[in-house]
Write a protein that holds these residues in place. Structure first.
Motif, PDB file in Angstrom:
ATOM      1  N   ALA A 247     -17.468   4.479   5.357  1.00 14.40           N
ATOM      2  CA  ALA A 247     -16.172   4.587   4.687  1.00 14.40           C
ATOM      3  C   ALA A 247     -15.185   5.230   5.641  1.00 14.40           C
ATOM      4  O   ALA A 247     -15.511   6.220   6.293  1.00 14.40           O
ATOM      5  CB  ALA A 247     -16.309   5.430   3.425  1.00 14.40           C
ATOM      6  N   PRO A 248     -13.974   4.676   5.743  1.00 20.25           N
ATOM      7  CA  PRO A 248     -12.986   5.292   6.624  1.00 20.25           C
ATOM      8  C   PRO A 248     -12.677   6.706   6.140  1.00 20.25           C
ATOM      9  O   PRO A 248     -12.656   6.967   4.940  1.00 20.25           O
ATOM     10  CB  PRO A 248     -11.757   4.392   6.456  1.00 20.25           C
ATOM     11  N   ALA A 249     -12.470   7.611   7.092  1.00 21.32           N
ATOM     12  CA  ALA A 249     -12.228   9.009   6.725  1.00 21.32           C
ATOM     13  C   ALA A 249     -10.790   9.198   6.240  1.00 21.32           C
ATOM     14  O   ALA A 249      -9.907   8.399   6.550  1.00 21.32           O
ATOM     15  CB  ALA A 249     -12.483   9.896   7.932  1.00 21.32           C
ATOM     16  N   ASN A 250     -10.576  10.246   5.482  1.00 27.63           N
ATOM     17  CA  ASN A 250      -9.240  10.704   5.116  1.00 27.63           C
ATOM     18  C   ASN A 250      -8.337   9.701   4.401  1.00 27.63           C
ATOM     19  O   ASN A 250      -7.275   9.352   4.901  1.00 27.63           O
ATOM     20  CB  ASN A 250      -8.496  11.196   6.366  1.00 27.63           C
ATOM     21  N   PRO A 251      -8.727   9.222   3.246  1.00 20.22           N
ATOM     22  CA  PRO A 251      -7.774   8.431   2.458  1.00 20.22           C
ATOM     23  C   PRO A 251      -6.639   9.324   1.976  1.00 20.22           C
ATOM     24  O   PRO A 251      -6.763  10.555   1.984  1.00 20.22           O
ATOM     25  CB  PRO A 251      -8.618   7.960   1.268  1.00 20.22           C
ATOM     26  N   ALA A 252      -5.529   8.722   1.546  1.00 17.13           N
ATOM     27  CA  ALA A 252      -4.458   9.509   0.921  1.00 17.13           C
ATOM     28  C   ALA A 252      -4.978  10.006  -0.417  1.00 17.13           C
ATOM     29  O   ALA A 252      -5.623   9.268  -1.152  1.00 17.13           O
ATOM     30  CB  ALA A 252      -3.235   8.624   0.707  1.00 17.13           C
ATOM     31  N   ARG A 253      -4.731  11.287  -0.708  1.00 15.87           N
ATOM     32  CA  ARG A 253      -5.221  11.836  -1.981  1.00 15.87           C
ATOM     33  C   ARG A 253      -4.053  12.406  -2.767  1.00 15.87           C
ATOM     34  O   ARG A 253      -3.188  13.065  -2.194  1.00 15.87           O
ATOM     35  CB  ARG A 253      -6.274  12.911  -1.716  1.00 15.87           C
ATOM     36  N   SER A 254      -4.066  12.140  -4.074  1.00 10.62           N
ATOM     37  CA  SER A 254      -2.936  12.567  -4.885  1.00 10.62           C
ATOM     38  C   SER A 254      -3.370  12.819  -6.319  1.00 10.62           C
ATOM     39  O   SER A 254      -4.335  12.223  -6.800  1.00 10.62           O
ATOM     40  CB  SER A 254      -1.867  11.473  -4.870  1.00 10.62           C
ATOM     41  N   SER A 255      -2.650  13.707  -6.983  1.00 12.49           N
ATOM     42  CA  SER A 255      -2.911  13.892  -8.405  1.00 12.49           C
ATOM     43  C   SER A 255      -1.611  13.826  -9.205  1.00 12.49           C
ATOM     44  O   SER A 255      -1.575  14.117 -10.381  1.00 12.49           O
ATOM     45  CB  SER A 255      -3.621  15.224  -8.657  1.00 12.49           C
ATOM     46  N   ARG A 256      -0.511  13.416  -8.540  1.00  9.84           N
ATOM     47  CA  ARG A 256       0.776  13.316  -9.236  1.00  9.84           C
ATOM     48  C   ARG A 256       1.516  12.106  -8.714  1.00  9.84           C
ATOM     49  O   ARG A 256       1.540  11.849  -7.516  1.00  9.84           O
ATOM     50  CB  ARG A 256       1.635  14.549  -8.931  1.00  9.84           C
ATOM     51  N   SER A 257       2.104  11.342  -9.631  1.00 10.66           N
ATOM     52  CA  SER A 257       2.860  10.180  -9.168  1.00 10.66           C
ATOM     53  C   SER A 257       4.075   9.984 -10.058  1.00 10.66           C
ATOM     54  O   SER A 257       4.160  10.541 -11.153  1.00 10.66           O
ATOM     55  CB  SER A 257       1.975   8.925  -9.201  1.00 10.66           C
ATOM     56  N   THR A 258       5.002   9.195  -9.560  1.00 12.90           N
ATOM     57  CA  THR A 258       6.218   8.934 -10.337  1.00 12.90           C
ATOM     58  C   THR A 258       6.670   7.491 -10.119  1.00 12.90           C
ATOM     59  O   THR A 258       6.410   6.908  -9.064  1.00 12.90           O
ATOM     60  CB  THR A 258       7.342   9.915  -9.939  1.00 12.90           C
ATOM     61  N   TRP A 259       7.283   6.908 -11.161  1.00 15.41           N
ATOM     62  CA  TRP A 259       7.835   5.558 -11.047  1.00 15.41           C
ATOM     63  C   TRP A 259       9.326   5.635 -10.742  1.00 15.41           C
ATOM     64  O   TRP A 259      10.039   6.436 -11.333  1.00 15.41           O
ATOM     65  CB  TRP A 259       7.644   4.797 -12.362  1.00 15.41           C
ATOM     66  N   VAL A 260       9.786   4.803  -9.823  1.00 11.39           N
ATOM     67  CA  VAL A 260      11.216   4.642  -9.591  1.00 11.39           C
ATOM     68  C   VAL A 260      11.659   3.432 -10.402  1.00 11.39           C
ATOM     69  O   VAL A 260      11.032   2.364 -10.324  1.00 11.39           O
ATOM     70  CB  VAL A 260      11.479   4.390  -8.086  1.00 11.39           C
ATOM     71  N   ARG A 261      12.710   3.593 -11.198  1.00  6.96           N
ATOM     72  CA  ARG A 261      13.120   2.533 -12.122  1.00  6.96           C
ATOM     73  C   ARG A 261      14.472   1.924 -11.743  1.00  6.96           C
ATOM     74  O   ARG A 261      15.265   2.544 -11.032  1.00  6.96           O
ATOM     75  CB  ARG A 261      13.185   3.082 -13.549  1.00  6.96           C
ATOM     76  N   ALA A 262      14.730   0.722 -12.254  1.00  5.56           N
ATOM     77  CA  ALA A 262      15.971   0.017 -11.919  1.00  5.56           C
ATOM     78  C   ALA A 262      17.153   0.706 -12.594  1.00  5.56           C
ATOM     79  O   ALA A 262      17.145   0.907 -13.803  1.00  5.56           O
ATOM     80  CB  ALA A 262      15.882  -1.437 -12.379  1.00  5.56           C
ATOM     81  N   PRO A 263      18.198   1.055 -11.801  1.00  7.74           N
ATOM     82  CA  PRO A 263      19.363   1.710 -12.395  1.00  7.74           C
ATOM     83  C   PRO A 263      20.277   0.719 -13.129  1.00  7.74           C
ATOM     84  O   PRO A 263      21.179   1.119 -13.849  1.00  7.74           O
ATOM     85  CB  PRO A 263      20.079   2.292 -11.172  1.00  7.74           C
ATOM     86  N   ARG A 264      20.052  -0.581 -12.905  1.00  6.02           N
ATOM     87  CA  ARG A 264      20.851  -1.622 -13.558  1.00  6.02           C
ATOM     88  C   ARG A 264      20.024  -2.904 -13.567  1.00  6.02           C
ATOM     89  O   ARG A 264      19.036  -3.022 -12.837  1.00  6.02           O
ATOM     90  CB  ARG A 264      22.162  -1.865 -12.809  1.00  6.02           C
ATOM     91  N   GLY A 265      20.433  -3.861 -14.389  1.00  2.61           N
ATOM     92  CA  GLY A 265      19.814  -5.186 -14.322  1.00  2.61           C
ATOM     93  C   GLY A 265      20.339  -5.927 -13.111  1.00  2.61           C
ATOM     94  O   GLY A 265      21.447  -5.651 -12.641  1.00  2.61           O
ATOM     95  N   GLY A 266      19.583  -6.856 -12.573  1.00  2.03           N
ATOM     96  CA  GLY A 266      20.056  -7.623 -11.423  1.00  2.03           C
ATOM     97  C   GLY A 266      18.910  -8.077 -10.539  1.00  2.03           C
ATOM     98  O   GLY A 266      17.829  -8.400 -11.028  1.00  2.03           O
ATOM     99  N   ILE A 267      19.181  -8.080  -9.239  1.00  2.00           N
ATOM    100  CA  ILE A 267      18.201  -8.560  -8.268  1.00  2.00           C
ATOM    101  C   ILE A 267      17.709  -7.363  -7.442  1.00  2.00           C
ATOM    102  O   ILE A 267      18.520  -6.634  -6.864  1.00  2.00           O
ATOM    103  CB  ILE A 267      18.815  -9.612  -7.314  1.00  2.00           C
ATOM    104  N   PHE A 268      16.386  -7.214  -7.401  1.00  2.00           N
ATOM    105  CA  PHE A 268      15.742  -6.068  -6.739  1.00  2.00           C
ATOM    106  C   PHE A 268      15.337  -6.469  -5.325  1.00  2.00           C
ATOM    107  O   PHE A 268      14.655  -7.474  -5.131  1.00  2.00           O
ATOM    108  CB  PHE A 268      14.523  -5.687  -7.603  1.00  2.00           C
ATOM    109  N   ARG A 269      15.787  -5.667  -4.350  1.00  2.00           N
ATOM    110  CA  ARG A 269      15.387  -5.930  -2.959  1.00  2.00           C
ATOM    111  C   ARG A 269      14.773  -4.663  -2.383  1.00  2.00           C
ATOM    112  O   ARG A 269      15.493  -3.721  -2.009  1.00  2.00           O
ATOM    113  CB  ARG A 269      16.607  -6.358  -2.126  1.00  2.00           C
ATOM    114  N   PRO A 270      13.441  -4.608  -2.302  1.00  2.00           N
ATOM    115  CA  PRO A 270      12.819  -3.395  -1.768  1.00  2.00           C
ATOM    116  C   PRO A 270      12.941  -3.347  -0.251  1.00  2.00           C
ATOM    117  O   PRO A 270      12.909  -4.380   0.417  1.00  2.00           O
ATOM    118  CB  PRO A 270      11.344  -3.548  -2.173  1.00  2.00           C
ATOM    119  N   SER A 271      13.109  -2.140   0.295  1.00  2.00           N
ATOM    120  CA  SER A 271      13.043  -2.001   1.751  1.00  2.00           C
ATOM    121  C   SER A 271      11.721  -1.366   2.158  1.00  2.00           C
ATOM    122  O   SER A 271      11.356  -1.358   3.323  1.00  2.00           O
ATOM    123  CB  SER A 271      14.221  -1.190   2.282  1.00  2.00           C
ATOM    124  N   LYS A 272      10.987  -0.811   1.179  1.00  2.00           N
ATOM    125  CA  LYS A 272       9.651  -0.270   1.459  1.00  2.00           C
ATOM    126  C   LYS A 272       8.721  -0.725   0.340  1.00  2.00           C
ATOM    127  O   LYS A 272       9.138  -0.772  -0.823  1.00  2.00           O
ATOM    128  CB  LYS A 272       9.681   1.253   1.487  1.00  2.00           C
TER     129      LYS A 272
END
Ligand SMILES: [Zn+2]
Length: 361
Positions: A247-272
Protein backbone atom coordinates in the motif's frame (compact mmCIF):
# COMPACT_ATOMS: atom_id res chain seq x y z
CA UNK A 1 2.93 -27.52 13.32
CA UNK A 2 4.28 -29.94 10.68
CA UNK A 3 3.06 -29.90 7.11
CA UNK A 4 1.19 -33.11 7.70
CA UNK A 5 -0.57 -31.75 10.79
CA UNK A 6 -1.45 -28.55 9.02
CA UNK A 7 -2.89 -30.53 6.11
CA UNK A 8 -5.01 -32.60 8.47
CA UNK A 9 -6.31 -29.56 10.33
CA UNK A 10 -7.05 -27.72 7.09
CA UNK A 11 -8.87 -30.69 5.63
CA UNK A 12 -11.03 -30.87 8.72
CA UNK A 13 -12.19 -27.27 8.43
CA UNK A 14 -15.93 -27.15 8.88
CA UNK A 15 -18.17 -26.34 5.92
CA UNK A 16 -19.55 -22.78 5.84
CA UNK A 17 -23.27 -22.73 6.44
CA UNK A 18 -25.55 -20.08 5.05
CA UNK A 19 -29.29 -20.08 4.41
CA UNK A 20 -29.53 -23.85 4.68
CA UNK A 21 -26.59 -24.44 2.28
CA UNK A 22 -23.16 -25.82 3.06
CA UNK A 23 -20.00 -24.66 1.29
CA UNK A 24 -17.11 -27.13 1.65
CA UNK A 25 -13.65 -25.86 2.57
CA UNK A 26 -11.49 -25.04 -0.44
CA UNK A 27 -14.49 -24.45 -2.69
CA UNK A 28 -16.88 -21.74 -3.81
CA UNK A 29 -20.65 -21.74 -4.18
CA UNK A 30 -23.33 -19.42 -5.49
CA UNK A 31 -26.29 -18.86 -3.19
CA UNK A 32 -29.44 -17.01 -4.29
CA UNK A 33 -31.38 -15.72 -1.30
CA UNK A 34 -35.06 -15.16 -2.13
CA UNK A 35 -36.05 -11.50 -1.56
CA UNK A 36 -39.41 -10.94 -3.24
CA UNK A 37 -40.93 -10.87 -6.70
CA UNK A 38 -40.86 -8.13 -9.30
CA UNK A 39 -44.29 -6.70 -10.11
CA UNK A 40 -44.23 -9.02 -13.14
CA UNK A 41 -44.09 -11.99 -10.80
CA UNK A 42 -40.46 -12.83 -11.64
CA UNK A 43 -38.53 -13.91 -8.52
CA UNK A 44 -35.94 -11.47 -7.12
CA UNK A 45 -32.93 -12.91 -5.31
CA UNK A 46 -29.88 -11.56 -3.52
CA UNK A 47 -27.06 -13.39 -5.32
CA UNK A 48 -23.99 -14.24 -3.28
CA UNK A 49 -20.77 -16.03 -4.14
CA UNK A 50 -19.07 -17.64 -1.16
CA UNK A 51 -15.37 -18.50 -1.25
CA UNK A 52 -14.63 -20.80 1.68
CA UNK A 53 -10.87 -21.12 2.05
CA UNK A 54 -9.06 -24.30 2.97
CA UNK A 55 -7.42 -22.75 6.04
CA UNK A 56 -9.06 -21.15 9.07
CA UNK A 57 -9.27 -17.37 9.01
CA UNK A 58 -11.63 -14.41 9.20
CA UNK A 59 -15.06 -14.29 7.57
CA UNK A 60 -15.58 -11.06 5.63
CA UNK A 61 -18.02 -9.69 3.08
CA UNK A 62 -17.56 -7.41 0.09
CA UNK A 63 -20.67 -5.69 -1.25
CA UNK A 64 -21.53 -3.44 -4.19
CA UNK A 65 -24.53 -1.52 -5.55
CA UNK A 66 -26.26 -1.02 -2.21
CA UNK A 67 -27.19 2.16 -4.03
CA UNK A 68 -28.39 0.62 -7.28
CA UNK A 69 -26.73 3.11 -9.65
CA UNK A 70 -23.31 2.91 -7.93
CA UNK A 71 -22.08 0.08 -10.08
CA UNK A 72 -18.33 0.36 -9.57
CA UNK A 73 -18.39 -2.18 -6.73
CA UNK A 74 -19.94 -4.73 -9.05
CA UNK A 75 -16.98 -4.42 -11.44
CA UNK A 76 -14.43 -4.40 -8.59
CA UNK A 77 -15.93 -7.64 -7.20
CA UNK A 78 -15.90 -9.25 -10.67
CA UNK A 79 -12.18 -8.59 -10.98
CA UNK A 80 -11.36 -9.58 -7.40
CA UNK A 81 -13.16 -12.91 -7.97
CA UNK A 82 -10.93 -13.61 -10.96
CA UNK A 83 -7.85 -13.33 -8.68
CA UNK A 84 -8.92 -15.68 -5.89
CA UNK A 85 -8.85 -19.45 -5.49
CA UNK A 86 -10.56 -20.83 -2.35
CA UNK A 87 -8.20 -23.81 -2.31
CA UNK A 88 -5.32 -21.35 -1.69
CA UNK A 89 -7.17 -19.07 0.72
CA UNK A 90 -7.59 -18.85 4.46
CA UNK A 91 -10.91 -17.64 5.85
CA UNK A 92 -14.13 -17.02 3.98
CA UNK A 93 -15.44 -14.21 1.78
CA UNK A 94 -19.09 -13.53 0.98
CA UNK A 95 -19.33 -11.46 -2.21
CA UNK A 96 -22.55 -9.56 -2.90
CA UNK A 97 -21.95 -7.69 -6.17
CA UNK A 98 -25.52 -6.39 -6.57
CA UNK A 99 -27.25 -5.77 -3.25
CA UNK A 100 -29.99 -3.40 -4.45
CA UNK A 101 -31.23 -5.51 -7.37
CA UNK A 102 -34.19 -3.23 -8.07
CA UNK A 103 -32.09 -0.05 -8.34
CA UNK A 104 -29.40 -1.83 -10.34
CA UNK A 105 -31.72 -2.78 -13.19
CA UNK A 106 -33.54 0.58 -13.18
CA UNK A 107 -30.21 2.56 -12.86
CA UNK A 108 -31.54 4.13 -9.69
CA UNK A 109 -30.03 4.74 -6.25
CA UNK A 110 -33.27 3.86 -4.48
CA UNK A 111 -35.75 1.04 -4.24
CA UNK A 112 -39.12 1.17 -6.03
CA UNK A 113 -40.70 2.53 -2.83
CA UNK A 114 -38.22 5.50 -3.01
CA UNK A 115 -36.49 4.33 0.13
CA UNK A 116 -32.72 4.31 0.53
CA UNK A 117 -31.48 0.83 1.42
CA UNK A 118 -28.49 2.35 3.22
CA UNK A 119 -30.82 4.22 5.59
CA UNK A 120 -33.03 1.18 6.23
CA UNK A 121 -30.86 -0.87 8.58
CA UNK A 122 -31.30 -2.83 10.81
CA UNK A 123 -34.48 -3.67 8.88
CA UNK A 124 -37.47 -5.80 9.78
CA UNK A 125 -38.76 -9.08 8.35
CA UNK A 126 -42.23 -7.58 7.89
CA UNK A 127 -41.23 -3.96 7.17
CA UNK A 128 -41.13 -2.02 3.88
CA UNK A 129 -39.34 -3.58 0.91
CA UNK A 130 -36.16 -1.66 1.83
CA UNK A 131 -36.48 -2.73 5.43
CA UNK A 132 -36.95 -6.40 4.43
CA UNK A 133 -33.87 -6.30 2.18
CA UNK A 134 -31.81 -4.70 4.95
CA UNK A 135 -33.07 -7.40 7.33
CA UNK A 136 -32.02 -10.21 4.97
CA UNK A 137 -28.59 -8.67 4.36
CA UNK A 138 -28.03 -8.10 8.07
CA UNK A 139 -29.09 -11.54 9.25
CA UNK A 140 -27.63 -13.64 6.40
CA UNK A 141 -24.46 -11.69 5.58
CA UNK A 142 -23.37 -9.09 8.18
CA UNK A 143 -24.12 -11.34 11.16
CA UNK A 144 -21.73 -14.01 9.84
CA UNK A 145 -18.76 -11.65 9.37
CA UNK A 146 -16.19 -9.79 11.38
CA UNK A 147 -15.37 -7.28 8.62
CA UNK A 148 -17.24 -5.83 5.66
CA UNK A 149 -16.02 -3.78 2.70
CA UNK A 150 -18.93 -1.89 1.16
CA UNK A 151 -18.22 -0.21 -2.17
CA UNK A 152 -19.97 2.97 -3.31
CA UNK A 153 -19.42 5.70 -5.88
CA UNK A 154 -20.54 9.30 -6.00
CA UNK A 155 -24.07 9.93 -7.29
CA UNK A 156 -24.78 10.28 -11.01
CA UNK A 157 -22.96 13.27 -12.57
CA UNK A 158 -20.57 13.43 -9.62
CA UNK A 159 -17.09 11.99 -9.12
CA UNK A 160 -15.35 10.95 -5.92
CA UNK A 161 -11.58 10.66 -5.57
CA UNK A 162 -11.14 7.04 -4.36
CA UNK A 163 -11.31 7.28 -0.57
CA UNK A 164 -11.85 4.94 2.35
CA UNK A 165 -14.37 6.07 4.93
CA UNK A 166 -14.18 4.65 8.41
CA UNK A 167 -15.77 5.22 11.80
CA UNK A 168 -13.78 7.75 13.84
CA UNK A 169 -11.23 6.72 16.45
CA UNK A 170 -11.04 2.97 15.78
CA UNK A 171 -7.31 2.06 15.55
CA UNK A 172 -7.97 -1.35 13.90
CA UNK A 173 -10.00 0.33 11.14
CA UNK A 174 -7.25 2.90 10.62
CA UNK A 175 -4.79 0.03 10.19
CA UNK A 176 -7.06 -1.72 7.66
CA UNK A 177 -7.69 1.55 5.82
CA UNK A 178 -3.92 2.08 5.51
CA UNK A 179 -3.55 -1.50 4.24
CA UNK A 180 -6.22 -0.79 1.60
CA UNK A 181 -4.05 1.97 0.15
CA UNK A 182 -6.62 4.40 -1.32
CA UNK A 183 -5.41 7.97 -1.94
CA UNK A 184 -7.48 9.35 0.98
CA UNK A 185 -8.85 8.15 4.33
CA UNK A 186 -11.84 10.02 5.73
CA UNK A 187 -13.01 9.40 9.27
CA UNK A 188 -16.69 10.21 9.06
CA UNK A 189 -19.56 9.87 11.51
CA UNK A 190 -21.96 6.96 10.98
CA UNK A 191 -25.41 7.84 9.66
CA UNK A 192 -28.37 6.38 11.50
CA UNK A 193 -29.90 3.50 9.52
CA UNK A 194 -26.73 2.89 7.49
CA UNK A 195 -25.04 -0.47 7.05
CA UNK A 196 -21.96 0.92 8.79
CA UNK A 197 -23.97 2.03 11.82
CA UNK A 198 -25.69 -1.32 12.31
CA UNK A 199 -22.47 -3.23 11.67
CA UNK A 200 -20.72 -1.23 14.38
CA UNK A 201 -23.56 -2.01 16.79
CA UNK A 202 -23.08 -5.71 16.04
CA UNK A 203 -19.30 -5.52 16.48
CA UNK A 204 -18.54 -5.87 12.75
CA UNK A 205 -15.81 -3.60 11.36
CA UNK A 206 -16.61 -1.81 8.11
CA UNK A 207 -14.54 -0.12 5.45
CA UNK A 208 -16.51 1.93 2.96
CA UNK A 209 -14.84 2.67 -0.37
CA UNK A 210 -16.18 5.72 -2.20
CA UNK A 211 -14.78 5.85 -5.71
CA UNK A 212 -15.72 7.25 -9.10
CA UNK A 213 -19.07 8.27 -10.55
CA UNK A 214 -22.60 6.86 -10.53
CA UNK A 215 -23.41 4.62 -13.54
CA UNK A 216 -19.75 4.73 -14.63
CA UNK A 217 -16.72 2.47 -14.29
CA UNK A 218 -13.42 4.38 -14.42
CA UNK A 219 -10.23 2.40 -14.55
CA UNK A 220 -8.33 4.20 -11.77
CA UNK A 221 -11.17 3.75 -9.26
CA UNK A 222 -11.57 0.09 -10.19
CA UNK A 223 -7.86 -0.58 -9.75
CA UNK A 224 -7.77 1.18 -6.38
CA UNK A 225 -10.70 -1.03 -5.33
CA UNK A 226 -9.31 -4.33 -6.63
CA UNK A 227 -5.84 -3.85 -5.16
CA UNK A 228 -7.34 -2.49 -1.93
CA UNK A 229 -9.63 -5.49 -1.30
CA UNK A 230 -6.74 -7.88 -2.04
CA UNK A 231 -4.35 -5.93 0.20
CA UNK A 232 -6.80 -6.03 3.10
CA UNK A 233 -7.16 -9.80 2.58
CA UNK A 234 -3.39 -10.14 2.57
CA UNK A 235 -3.14 -8.00 5.72
CA UNK A 236 -5.59 -10.41 7.39
CA UNK A 237 -3.45 -13.36 6.18
CA UNK A 238 -6.25 -14.70 3.99
CA UNK A 239 -4.03 -14.69 0.91
CA UNK A 240 -0.29 -14.48 0.32
CA UNK A 241 0.04 -12.57 -2.89
CA UNK A 242 3.66 -11.59 -3.33
CA UNK A 243 3.02 -9.90 -6.66
CA UNK A 244 0.58 -7.46 -5.11
CA UNK A 245 2.45 -4.24 -4.34
CA UNK A 246 2.56 -2.64 -0.91
CA UNK A 247 0.00 0.00 0.00
CA UNK A 248 1.38 3.43 -0.84
CA UNK A 249 2.43 5.30 2.29
CA UNK A 250 0.84 8.48 3.61
CA UNK A 251 -2.62 8.89 2.11
CA UNK A 252 -4.39 12.19 2.77
CA UNK A 253 -6.25 11.88 6.07
CA UNK A 254 -9.19 13.95 7.16
CA UNK A 255 -12.08 14.01 9.56
CA UNK A 256 -13.77 17.24 8.40
CA UNK A 257 -15.07 18.25 5.01
CA UNK A 258 -17.21 20.92 3.44
CA UNK A 259 -19.22 21.34 0.22
CA UNK A 260 -18.81 24.41 -1.97
CA UNK A 261 -22.19 25.30 -3.48
CA UNK A 262 -23.33 27.25 -6.55
CA UNK A 263 -23.95 30.93 -5.72
CA UNK A 264 -26.34 31.19 -8.70
CA UNK A 265 -27.91 29.03 -11.39
CA UNK A 266 -25.99 28.82 -14.66
CA UNK A 267 -22.96 27.11 -16.12
CA UNK A 268 -20.29 25.71 -13.78
CA UNK A 269 -16.65 25.82 -14.87
CA UNK A 270 -14.26 24.29 -12.34
CA UNK A 271 -10.61 25.30 -12.36
CA UNK A 272 -9.67 22.60 -9.83
CA UNK A 273 -11.06 19.07 -9.52
CA UNK A 274 -10.68 16.01 -7.34
CA UNK A 275 -7.17 15.16 -6.18
CA UNK A 276 -5.89 18.76 -6.12
CA UNK A 277 -5.02 20.73 -3.01
CA UNK A 278 -6.47 24.14 -2.29
CA UNK A 279 -5.67 26.94 0.12
CA UNK A 280 -8.31 29.19 1.64
CA UNK A 281 -9.21 31.88 -0.89
CA UNK A 282 -7.92 30.00 -3.95
CA UNK A 283 -10.18 30.37 -6.98
CA UNK A 284 -11.75 26.96 -7.66
CA UNK A 285 -14.58 27.64 -10.12
CA UNK A 286 -16.76 30.16 -11.92
CA UNK A 287 -20.53 30.04 -12.41
CA UNK A 288 -21.87 32.40 -15.04
CA UNK A 289 -24.95 32.59 -17.24
CA UNK A 290 -25.03 30.82 -20.59
CA UNK A 291 -23.59 33.89 -22.39
CA UNK A 292 -20.70 34.09 -19.92
CA UNK A 293 -22.16 37.19 -18.25
CA UNK A 294 -22.52 37.83 -14.52
CA UNK A 295 -19.69 35.48 -13.54
CA UNK A 296 -19.43 34.53 -9.88
CA UNK A 297 -15.99 33.42 -8.79
CA UNK A 298 -15.97 30.68 -6.17
CA UNK A 299 -13.09 30.37 -3.72
CA UNK A 300 -12.00 27.61 -1.35
CA UNK A 301 -13.34 28.22 2.17
CA UNK A 302 -10.67 26.02 3.83
CA UNK A 303 -7.21 24.54 3.23
CA UNK A 304 -7.66 21.00 1.97
CA UNK A 305 -7.87 18.52 -0.84
CA UNK A 306 -10.76 18.24 -3.29
CA UNK A 307 -12.24 14.76 -2.78
CA UNK A 308 -15.31 15.06 -5.00
CA UNK A 309 -16.65 17.25 -7.78
CA UNK A 310 -19.70 17.76 -9.93
CA UNK A 311 -19.38 16.53 -13.51
CA UNK A 312 -22.53 18.18 -14.91
CA UNK A 313 -21.91 21.84 -15.79
CA UNK A 314 -25.57 22.93 -15.68
CA UNK A 315 -26.32 24.04 -12.11
CA UNK A 316 -29.02 25.51 -9.94
CA UNK A 317 -28.32 27.89 -7.11
CA UNK A 318 -27.25 25.89 -4.05
CA UNK A 319 -26.10 22.81 -5.99
CA UNK A 320 -23.06 21.10 -4.46
CA UNK A 321 -20.06 21.68 -6.74
CA UNK A 322 -16.87 20.64 -4.97
CA UNK A 323 -16.26 18.57 -1.85
CA UNK A 324 -13.17 19.69 0.06
CA UNK A 325 -11.63 17.68 2.91
CA UNK A 326 -9.53 19.48 5.48
CA UNK A 327 -6.14 17.79 5.74
CA UNK A 328 -3.08 18.12 7.89
CA UNK A 329 0.27 18.89 6.25
CA UNK A 330 -1.49 20.41 3.26
CA UNK A 331 1.68 21.40 1.42
CA UNK A 332 2.68 17.90 0.43
CA UNK A 333 -0.75 16.34 0.02
CA UNK A 334 -1.17 16.85 -3.72
CA UNK A 335 2.19 15.28 -4.51
CA UNK A 336 1.36 12.38 -2.21
CA UNK A 337 -1.97 11.76 -3.91
CA UNK A 338 -0.32 12.07 -7.31
CA UNK A 339 2.26 9.52 -6.21
CA UNK A 340 -0.40 7.16 -4.89
CA UNK A 341 -2.62 7.29 -7.97
CA UNK A 342 0.46 7.08 -10.19
CA UNK A 343 1.82 4.10 -8.30
CA UNK A 344 -1.55 2.37 -8.42
CA UNK A 345 -1.59 2.67 -12.18
CA UNK A 346 2.10 1.78 -12.55
CA UNK A 347 1.74 -1.13 -10.20
CA UNK A 348 -1.10 -2.49 -12.18
CA UNK A 349 0.52 -1.90 -15.52
CA UNK A 350 3.72 -3.65 -14.56
CA UNK A 351 2.32 -6.34 -12.33
CA UNK A 352 0.77 -9.20 -14.20
CA UNK A 353 -1.35 -10.31 -11.28
CA UNK A 354 -3.37 -7.12 -11.46
CA UNK A 355 -4.19 -7.38 -15.14
CA UNK A 356 -7.63 -8.50 -15.97
CA UNK A 357 -8.01 -11.10 -18.70
CA UNK A 358 -9.95 -8.63 -20.87
CA UNK A 359 -7.15 -6.08 -20.55
CA UNK A 360 -4.50 -8.57 -21.61
CA UNK A 361 -6.45 -9.20 -24.79
ZN1 LIG B 1 -23.73 5.11 -2.11
Amino acid sequence: MTDKQSKQSSDSRQPFEIAGHQVMSGSSADIALPISKFSSGTPVTLDLRILHGRQDGPVIFVSGAVHGDEIIGTEIIRRVLSKLKPAKMAGTVIFAPVVNVFGFISHDRYLPDRRDLNRSFPGRAKGSLASQMAYIFRTEVIARCELGIDIHSAAQHRYNLPQIRIAPDVPHLQELALAFGAPAIIESPLRPGSMRAIAKEKGVNMLLLEAGEGLRVDEMSVRVGVSGVLRVMRHLRMITNKQLGHAPANPARSSRSTWVRAPRGGIFRPSKISGTKVHTGDKVAIVSDAMGDDPHTITAPIDGIIIGHRQLPIVNQGDALLHIAEVRSIDTVEERIGTITGSILDDVMLDDVMLDEDEVL
